[in-house]
Design a protein around this motif. Structure first.
Motif, PDB file in Angstrom:
ATOM      1  N   ILE A 146       0.838  -1.199   0.000  1.00  0.00           N
ATOM      2  CA  ILE A 146       0.000   0.000   0.000  1.00  0.00           C
ATOM      3  C   ILE A 146       0.870   1.243   0.000  1.00  0.00           C
ATOM      4  CG2 ILE A 146      -0.308   0.000   2.504  1.00  0.00           C
ATOM      5  CD1 ILE A 146      -3.277   0.877   1.806  1.00  0.00           C
ATOM      6  N   ASP A 147       0.536   2.153  -0.897  1.00  0.00           N
ATOM      7  CA  ASP A 147       1.237   3.426  -1.009  1.00  0.00           C
ATOM      8  C   ASP A 147       0.241   4.519  -0.639  1.00  0.00           C
ATOM      9  OD1 ASP A 147       2.863   5.565  -1.627  1.00  0.00           O
ATOM     10  OD2 ASP A 147       2.806   5.243  -3.798  1.00  0.00           O
ATOM     11  N   ILE A 148       0.431   5.128   0.505  1.00  0.00           N
ATOM     12  CA  ILE A 148      -0.474   6.174   0.980  1.00  0.00           C
ATOM     13  C   ILE A 148       0.140   7.520   0.635  1.00  0.00           C
ATOM     14  CG2 ILE A 148      -1.599   7.194   2.992  1.00  0.00           C
ATOM     15  CD1 ILE A 148      -1.472   4.383   4.286  1.00  0.00           C
ATOM     16  N   THR A 149      -0.474   8.197  -0.335  1.00  0.00           N
ATOM     17  CA  THR A 149       0.045   9.500  -0.758  1.00  0.00           C
ATOM     18  C   THR A 149      -0.814  10.654  -0.244  1.00  0.00           C
ATOM     19  OG1 THR A 149      -1.134   9.457  -2.869  1.00  0.00           O
ATOM     20  CG2 THR A 149       1.101   8.508  -2.828  1.00  0.00           C
ATOM     21  N   ASP A 150      -1.897  10.326   0.468  1.00  0.00           N
ATOM     22  CA  ASP A 150      -2.756  11.337   1.085  1.00  0.00           C
ATOM     23  C   ASP A 150      -2.934  10.929   2.545  1.00  0.00           C
ATOM     24  OD1 ASP A 150      -4.998  12.764   2.136  1.00  0.00           O
ATOM     25  OD2 ASP A 150      -5.694  13.163   0.095  1.00  0.00           O
ATOM     26  N   ASP A 151      -2.400  11.735   3.458  1.00  0.00           N
ATOM     27  CA  ASP A 151      -2.405  11.385   4.879  1.00  0.00           C
ATOM     28  C   ASP A 151      -3.800  11.249   5.481  1.00  0.00           C
ATOM     29  OD1 ASP A 151       0.327  11.246   4.910  1.00  0.00           O
ATOM     30  OD2 ASP A 151       0.609  13.236   5.811  1.00  0.00           O
ATOM     31  N   ARG A 152      -4.823  11.758   4.825  1.00  0.00           N
ATOM     32  CA  ARG A 152      -6.181  11.606   5.363  1.00  0.00           C
ATOM     33  C   ARG A 152      -6.592  10.146   5.432  1.00  0.00           C
ATOM     34  NH1 ARG A 152      -9.063  15.976   1.619  1.00  0.00           N
ATOM     35  NH2 ARG A 152      -7.579  15.005   0.192  1.00  0.00           N
ATOM     36  N   TRP A 153      -6.000   9.294   4.600  1.00  0.00           N
ATOM     37  CA  TRP A 153      -6.286   7.856   4.666  1.00  0.00           C
ATOM     38  C   TRP A 153      -5.839   7.257   5.996  1.00  0.00           C
ATOM     39  CZ3 TRP A 153      -9.595   5.478   1.742  1.00  0.00           C
ATOM     40  CH2 TRP A 153      -9.826   5.922   0.443  1.00  0.00           C
ATOM     41  N   LEU A 154      -4.885   7.895   6.663  1.00  0.00           N
ATOM     42  CA  LEU A 154      -4.361   7.361   7.921  1.00  0.00           C
ATOM     43  C   LEU A 154      -5.419   7.358   9.022  1.00  0.00           C
ATOM     44  CD1 LEU A 154      -0.822   9.000   7.912  1.00  0.00           C
ATOM     45  CD2 LEU A 154      -1.443   6.644   7.279  1.00  0.00           C
ATOM     46  N   GLY A 155      -6.439   8.213   8.914  1.00  0.00           N
ATOM     47  CA  GLY A 155      -7.491   8.282   9.929  1.00  0.00           C
ATOM     48  C   GLY A 155      -8.624   7.296   9.701  1.00  0.00           C
ATOM     49  N   LEU A 156      -8.579   6.541   8.620  1.00  0.00           N
ATOM     50  CA  LEU A 156      -9.651   5.597   8.303  1.00  0.00           C
ATOM     51  C   LEU A 156      -9.390   4.257   8.975  1.00  0.00           C
ATOM     52  CD1 LEU A 156     -12.217   5.506   6.571  1.00  0.00           C
ATOM     53  CD2 LEU A 156     -10.835   4.522   4.756  1.00  0.00           C
ATOM     54  N   GLY A 157     -10.438   3.601   9.360  1.00  0.00           N
ATOM     55  CA  GLY A 157     -10.304   2.276   9.962  1.00  0.00           C
ATOM     56  C   GLY A 157      -9.851   2.384  11.393  1.00  0.00           C
ATOM     57  N   ALA A 158      -8.946   1.499  11.767  1.00  0.00           N
ATOM     58  CA  ALA A 158      -8.488   1.422  13.151  1.00  0.00           C
ATOM     59  C   ALA A 158      -7.479   2.513  13.476  1.00  0.00           C
ATOM     60  CB  ALA A 158      -7.869   0.048  13.416  1.00  0.00           C
ATOM     61  N   GLY A 159      -7.170   3.355  12.509  1.00  0.00           N
ATOM     62  CA  GLY A 159      -6.197   4.413  12.729  1.00  0.00           C
ATOM     63  C   GLY A 159      -4.829   3.987  12.251  1.00  0.00           C
TER      64      GLY A 159
END
Length: 177
Positions: A5-18
């Motif tokens: 997984i390549d997360i290029t938008d930090d807002r994805w970090l708040g989804l799910g269990a954190g």
């Protein structure tokens, strides 16, 4: 199932269990449920995911589909498994083993579009993203919705898989604004 997984938008970090594990857990859950439902061992497959923003997915959508607009999810299957007859199941992939996983393909998810759609449809972002992962995984396995017969087959599978995960029917009339 190996997931890159390549997360290029930090807002994805708040989804799910954190944290990064949240989006990775949603992807793993959706992919695993889809593959198992269709009789495949997830351990023999790997997937790459880009968790990006609308600007990035718009660029990808323009480049690969000729559509100059953001979208919720894009899929790039490793193999062309599509059925020759509308409404038929696609060809099964030739799979590797858990020791040498086969690349199932790539998907990209756009944060703003996913969040907006979830809000408009009265769904939790986690449930909506899980649905899009199931949808994209089916695309990676050769399913599509280009014809009514193909859409009926694909949406039926999505409903069954999501029900197994405790997620409401995403195509039910009461879920759309």
């Amino acid at each position: 199932m190996p997931i890159e997984i390549d997360i290029t938008d930090d807002r994805w970090l708040g989804l799910g269990a954190g944290g990064a594990g949240g989006i990775e857990q949603l992807v793993a859950r959706g992919c695993d449920a889809t593959l198992r439902h269709l009789g495949y061992a997830p351990e023999g497959l790997e997937i790459s995911v880009l968790a990006c923003d609308d600007a990035r997915i718009r660029d990808l959508n323009t480049r690969f589909r000729g559509k100059d607009a953001p979208t919720n999810v894009l899929s790039w299957p490793t193999w062309d498994l599509s059925a020759e007859t509308a409404g038929d199941a696609p060809e099964p992939p030739e799979l590797g083993s858990a020791e040498m996983p086969e690349e199932l393909g790539d998907m990209a998810l756009a944060y703003e579009t996913c969040a907006r759609e979830a809000e408009e449809q009265g769904k939790s972002p986690k449930d909506h993203v899980t649905h899009l992962v199931v949808h994209s995984t089916l695309h990676l396995l050769g399913y599509d919705h280009e014809t009514d017969a193909d859409a009926e087959l694909m949406e039926g599978l999505e409903r069954l898989i999501l029900a197994q995960l405790g997620i409401d029917d995403p195509y039910a009339a009461d879920h759309h604004a």
